[in-house]
Design a protein around this motif. Structure first.
Motif, PDB file in Angstrom:
ATOM      1  N   THR A  58      -0.071  25.815 -17.870  1.00 25.72           N
ATOM      2  CA  THR A  58      -0.674  26.570 -18.388  1.00 25.72           C
ATOM      3  C   THR A  58       0.531  26.034 -19.792  1.00 25.72           C
ATOM      4  OG1 THR A  58      -1.032  28.204 -16.762  1.00 25.72           O
ATOM      5  CG2 THR A  58      -0.766  28.987 -19.167  1.00 25.72           C
ATOM      6  N   PRO A  59       0.074  25.881 -20.865  1.00 30.13           N
ATOM      7  CA  PRO A  59       1.032  25.995 -22.326  1.00 30.13           C
ATOM      8  C   PRO A  59       1.802  27.104 -22.159  1.00 30.13           C
ATOM      9  CG  PRO A  59      -0.885  25.276 -22.835  1.00 30.13           C
ATOM     10  CD  PRO A  59      -1.563  25.709 -21.213  1.00 30.13           C
ATOM     11  N   LEU A 100       3.775  14.005 -19.839  1.00 31.27           N
ATOM     12  CA  LEU A 100       2.517  15.101 -19.124  1.00 31.27           C
ATOM     13  C   LEU A 100       2.229  16.433 -18.820  1.00 31.27           C
ATOM     14  CD1 LEU A 100       1.487  14.904 -15.539  1.00 31.27           C
ATOM     15  CD2 LEU A 100       3.382  15.381 -14.622  1.00 31.27           C
ATOM     16  N   LYS A 101       1.546  16.836 -18.986  1.00 37.11           N
ATOM     17  CA  LYS A 101       1.333  18.029 -19.886  1.00 37.11           C
ATOM     18  C   LYS A 101       0.272  19.052 -18.472  1.00 37.11           C
ATOM     19  CE  LYS A 101       2.665  18.096 -24.330  1.00 37.11           C
ATOM     20  NZ  LYS A 101       3.783  18.210 -24.003  1.00 37.11           N
ATOM     21  N   LEU A 160       7.754  34.820 -18.384  1.00 29.98           N
ATOM     22  CA  LEU A 160       7.562  34.940 -19.519  1.00 29.98           C
ATOM     23  C   LEU A 160       5.095  34.258 -18.673  1.00 29.98           C
ATOM     24  CD1 LEU A 160       7.987  32.585 -22.593  1.00 29.98           C
ATOM     25  CD2 LEU A 160       7.643  34.530 -22.230  1.00 29.98           C
ATOM     26  N   LEU A 161       4.730  33.615 -18.038  1.00 30.31           N
ATOM     27  CA  LEU A 161       3.653  33.609 -17.522  1.00 30.31           C
ATOM     28  C   LEU A 161       3.969  34.615 -16.584  1.00 30.31           C
ATOM     29  CD1 LEU A 161       3.116  29.778 -16.305  1.00 30.31           C
ATOM     30  CD2 LEU A 161       2.219  31.301 -18.040  1.00 30.31           C
ATOM     31  N   ASN A 162       4.405  34.813 -15.838  1.00 26.36           N
ATOM     32  CA  ASN A 162       4.236  36.228 -14.719  1.00 26.36           C
ATOM     33  C   ASN A 162       4.042  38.021 -16.384  1.00 26.36           C
ATOM     34  OD1 ASN A 162       4.801  35.389 -12.436  1.00 26.36           O
ATOM     35  ND2 ASN A 162       6.555  35.397 -12.784  1.00 26.36           N
ATOM     36  N   GLU A 163       4.319  38.097 -17.072  1.00 30.08           N
ATOM     37  CA  GLU A 163       4.021  38.808 -18.298  1.00 30.08           C
ATOM     38  C   GLU A 163       3.435  39.314 -18.734  1.00 30.08           C
ATOM     39  OE1 GLU A 163       7.903  38.451 -20.287  1.00 30.08           O
ATOM     40  OE2 GLU A 163       9.442  39.235 -19.614  1.00 30.08           O
ATOM     41  N   ARG A 164       2.391  36.994 -19.361  1.00 30.82           N
ATOM     42  CA  ARG A 164       1.202  37.866 -19.441  1.00 30.82           C
ATOM     43  C   ARG A 164       0.671  37.877 -18.021  1.00 30.82           C
ATOM     44  NH1 ARG A 164       0.994  31.313 -21.680  1.00 30.82           N
ATOM     45  NH2 ARG A 164       2.416  31.719 -23.555  1.00 30.82           N
ATOM     46  N   ASP A 165      -0.069  37.690 -17.287  1.00 29.59           N
ATOM     47  CA  ASP A 165      -0.635  38.711 -16.226  1.00 29.59           C
ATOM     48  C   ASP A 165      -0.615  39.760 -16.195  1.00 29.59           C
ATOM     49  OD1 ASP A 165      -1.105  35.582 -15.768  1.00 29.59           O
ATOM     50  OD2 ASP A 165      -0.151  35.087 -13.680  1.00 29.59           O
TER      51      ASP A 165
END
Length: 173
Positions: A58-59, A100-101, A160-165
């Motif tokens: 996930t970007p 690789l992304k 940051l990903l967890n905050e988005r979730d």
């Protein structure tokens, strides 16, 4: 003549032991308590346990950077520096290390396994260096510092990903 105290020479075994403590803490977790610089269970291996392939792909940043990209770059860097420590002088395409992304579940498992393999190879190499010159010391220290930097980046991206979730969950509640 200066009255400055001249530093004592460091014994190679002391350098190697301390280097391995920091490298191990960065990748595997602290080999003993108290830790040198990380919180408990904050190493790469501990962090990997909480990251799915979807999250790794996930970007997170405005330039589209992903956790998978950071892990691949870190693996690539360790591999290149291990090569330098073994006498390789080939030109390196550093941009390649960021290509690789995204990863599938299988690709993510392979990337983590490849990361672990190069890490284990570095540990073996460090324990078997016969003469520690400027290049060997610098490369070994660079591996620890660079890995620690990217571990921090991965952990911040995961946060940051967890905050988005959490935000998505809260909006839909």
């Amino acid at each position: 003549m200066s009255d400055a105290v001249q530093p004592k020479s460091i014994q190679p075994k002391d350098f190697i032991n301390n280097l391995l403590i920091l490298l191990t803490e960065t990748v595997e977790g602290a080999p003993k308590l108290p830790t040198a610089y990380l919180d408990a269970k904050a190493s790469f291996f501990h962090t990997f346990q909480d990251i799915s392939a979807e999250q790794a792909s996930t970007p997170v940043t405005s330039d589209g950077m992903t956790i998978a990209a950071h892990v691949e770059h870190s693996r690539f860097y360790m591999e290149v520096l291990l090569g330098y420590m073994n006498g390789c002088t080939d030109k390196v395409d550093w941009d390649k290390s960021w290509q690789l992304k995204t990863v599938s579940a299988d690709d993510w498992q392979t990337l983590k396994a490849d990361f672990e393999t190069v890490y284990q190879n570095i540990k073996i190499h460090v324990q078997n260096v016969e003469t520690w010159g400027d290049i060997e010391v610098g490369d070994a220290m660079a591996i620890v510092v660079h890995s620690a930097y990217h571990l921090g980046a991965v952990r911040q991206m995961m946060k940051l990903l967890n905050e988005r979730d959490d935000t998505i969950v809260n909006i839909n509640s």
